[in-house]
Design an enzyme around this catalytic site. Sequence first.
Site, PDB file in Angstrom:
ATOM      1  N   TYR A 130     -94.340  92.192  65.931  1.00 41.54           N
ATOM      2  CA  TYR A 130     -94.703  93.472  65.321  1.00 41.54           C
ATOM      3  C   TYR A 130     -96.183  93.560  65.006  1.00 41.54           C
ATOM      4  O   TYR A 130     -96.656  94.591  64.520  1.00 41.54           O
ATOM      5  CB  TYR A 130     -93.875  93.721  64.051  1.00 41.54           C
ATOM      6  CG  TYR A 130     -92.435  93.984  64.382  1.00 41.54           C
ATOM      7  CD1 TYR A 130     -91.651  92.961  64.893  1.00 41.54           C
ATOM      8  CD2 TYR A 130     -91.869  95.228  64.225  1.00 41.54           C
ATOM      9  CE1 TYR A 130     -90.335  93.176  65.228  1.00 41.54           C
ATOM     10  CE2 TYR A 130     -90.547  95.455  64.557  1.00 41.54           C
ATOM     11  CZ  TYR A 130     -89.784  94.424  65.055  1.00 41.54           C
ATOM     12  OH  TYR A 130     -88.478  94.645  65.389  1.00 41.54           O
ATOM     13  N   LYS A 177     -85.486  80.928  66.078  1.00 40.65           N
ATOM     14  CA  LYS A 177     -85.253  80.527  67.463  1.00 40.65           C
ATOM     15  C   LYS A 177     -86.195  79.359  67.764  1.00 40.65           C
ATOM     16  O   LYS A 177     -86.885  79.324  68.794  1.00 40.65           O
ATOM     17  CB  LYS A 177     -85.515  81.735  68.379  1.00 40.65           C
ATOM     18  CG  LYS A 177     -84.944  81.611  69.766  1.00 40.65           C
ATOM     19  CD  LYS A 177     -83.437  81.673  69.815  1.00 40.65           C
ATOM     20  CE  LYS A 177     -82.942  81.369  71.211  1.00 40.65           C
ATOM     21  NZ  LYS A 177     -81.483  81.206  71.290  1.00 40.65           N
ATOM     22  N   ASP A 210     -79.189  83.117  67.031  1.00 41.59           N
ATOM     23  CA  ASP A 210     -78.030  83.647  67.764  1.00 41.59           C
ATOM     24  C   ASP A 210     -76.728  83.191  67.103  1.00 41.59           C
ATOM     25  O   ASP A 210     -75.749  83.934  67.056  1.00 41.59           O
ATOM     26  CB  ASP A 210     -78.050  83.304  69.262  1.00 41.59           C
ATOM     27  CG  ASP A 210     -78.745  82.010  69.583  1.00 41.59           C
ATOM     28  OD1 ASP A 210     -79.490  81.508  68.734  1.00 41.59           O
ATOM     29  OD2 ASP A 210     -78.530  81.469  70.674  1.00 41.59           O
ATOM     30  N   ASP A 234     -85.132  92.256  61.937  1.00 46.65           N
ATOM     31  CA  ASP A 234     -84.903  93.656  62.273  1.00 46.65           C
ATOM     32  C   ASP A 234     -83.488  93.807  62.833  1.00 46.65           C
ATOM     33  O   ASP A 234     -82.720  94.691  62.430  1.00 46.65           O
ATOM     34  CB  ASP A 234     -85.943  94.090  63.316  1.00 46.65           C
ATOM     35  CG  ASP A 234     -86.013  95.589  63.478  1.00 46.65           C
ATOM     36  OD1 ASP A 234     -85.246  96.291  62.799  1.00 46.65           O
ATOM     37  OD2 ASP A 234     -86.816  96.068  64.301  1.00 46.65           O
TER      38      ASP A 234
END
Length: 492
Positions: A130, A177, A210, A234
Amino acid sequence: MPSAAHCVTVIPGDGVGPEVVRSAIRVIEAAGVFIDWEEAAAGASVFEKGDTSGVPAETRDSIERTKVVLKGPLETPVGFGEKSANVTLRKLFETYANVRPARELPGVPTRYAGEGVNLVIVRENVEDLYAGIEHMVTPDVGQCLKVISRKGSEKVIRYAFELARREGRTKVTAATKANIMKMTEGLFKKVFEELAGEYPEIESEHLIIDNVAHQLAKEPAQFDIIVTTNLNGDIISDLASGLVGGLGFASSGNYGDSVAIFEAVHGSAPKYAGKDLINPTALILSSVMMLRHIGETAAADRIEDAVLVTLEEGHATTQDLVRQTGGDVDTAASTTGFTDAVIANLGRSPATLKARRVGAVDHAPAPPHAWSYGPEHYAAIERRTIGLDIFIETDSDAGRLGPELEGLAATGPFELRFIESRGTKVYPSVGLSSDGVRLLRARFVTRDGGAAAERDLLALQGRVAERQPGWTHIEKLHVFDGADGFTKAQGE
Ligand code: NAP
């Protein structure tokens, strides 16, 4: 008697914004909190006047003064205006922690009803993809820079642990991640693990993002606070909203060291604009977060209780909820009708679920944090630059380009370590195939792994640029305190 005056900037926003903001203000006033509202503009109306920031100077000045914002959703019109006015506001005032509670609500049917979902997502709010640093590096290859800093990570992770302490929560989960993005998501994980030691009474765990998505869908009640990077946050915060009834109920606060911005998670829902049909619960609950932030905790509790009573009794149900329960939408309450019901219920206590009474301070930011490291820490880090990654737009096959680049390196202290295509090593060939996209990366490192002189790096760059005018950009390869500051290529 009205309580002490507060000054708050109110941005009605676009689409359904003015309706839900009006609803929240009515409820706050009915609860006896006296606020001096400074109305300010942002979003579509500002873009239309040619201000490409979407946030005019008067609005910025008002926020500088009041430090607190209640805001309706803002549209980012397609075709004019450069950036989202929402993102601009968050960045201008460095509201680094986006806090989104997701709590099971009475009268709001979900697949998880009765499981006791009561979690908070704390999303880093200004860094990551972002940062908006994007380039087309060739006509057909786009690139977006993922910027994660120790300081940015530390601020939001500390915020999450402090929030756990203030709310008496027992567990903070970091969701990253880090297994794939070792330098960015991995840094966030590392900082989380370092800071967790300062909060021994709070259980800390790290899960891959995930798996967090999977666990949220499977057994959401296992989570307490989840802290995560911007893009991860988000996505999973919208997922979390879905677990407890959807966008009509999802509140949020954006907290910085000096400014806090409160808004519903939903957008301007243009098809409902001006129709008095939208569910105002999300913004009313966001304003409850705002009241706790400014110290009006008793009023916050009263309003939250009144919302819970209204939902629990189901006498005034907006159309989104009626549709979820399979009822007749013609009987649905209007935005105004729902707001009237909440006001009428002020002072009543819900039977099943109480307001989250969590002491004098709720989601308010932690006191200005002491950032762990000062300049002396960085001065003490042993660092050397050992080479360059040079990205080259080319139609050439790596098998032909490789020997040519080896020849260019031969006269200096560097050797060609590899050429890769989208992360996969293609020269010297290791038998991996990669579908070429006309962008290759050549890694040059010093033969002995020692520090490269700046003039040698520039000379190498110059030699490559002369023979390969399609070079697009360069990254220096650093080693900090003996650890490589770069990742290997797949197959290296
Ligand atoms: P949206 O405005 O959130 O609306 C999508 C759908 O969600 C609505 O059509 C409605 O579904 C449901 N919904 C939204 N708010 C609701 C509420 N309060 N009560 C009940 N249902 C609600 O998303 P969008 O259509 O993608 O975005 C529209 C504009 O808003 C865009 O310009 C976008 O950039 C902007 N936006 C702004 C913000 C912000 O300011 N923070 C956030 C998101 C989007 P049904 O159609 O099923 O009734």
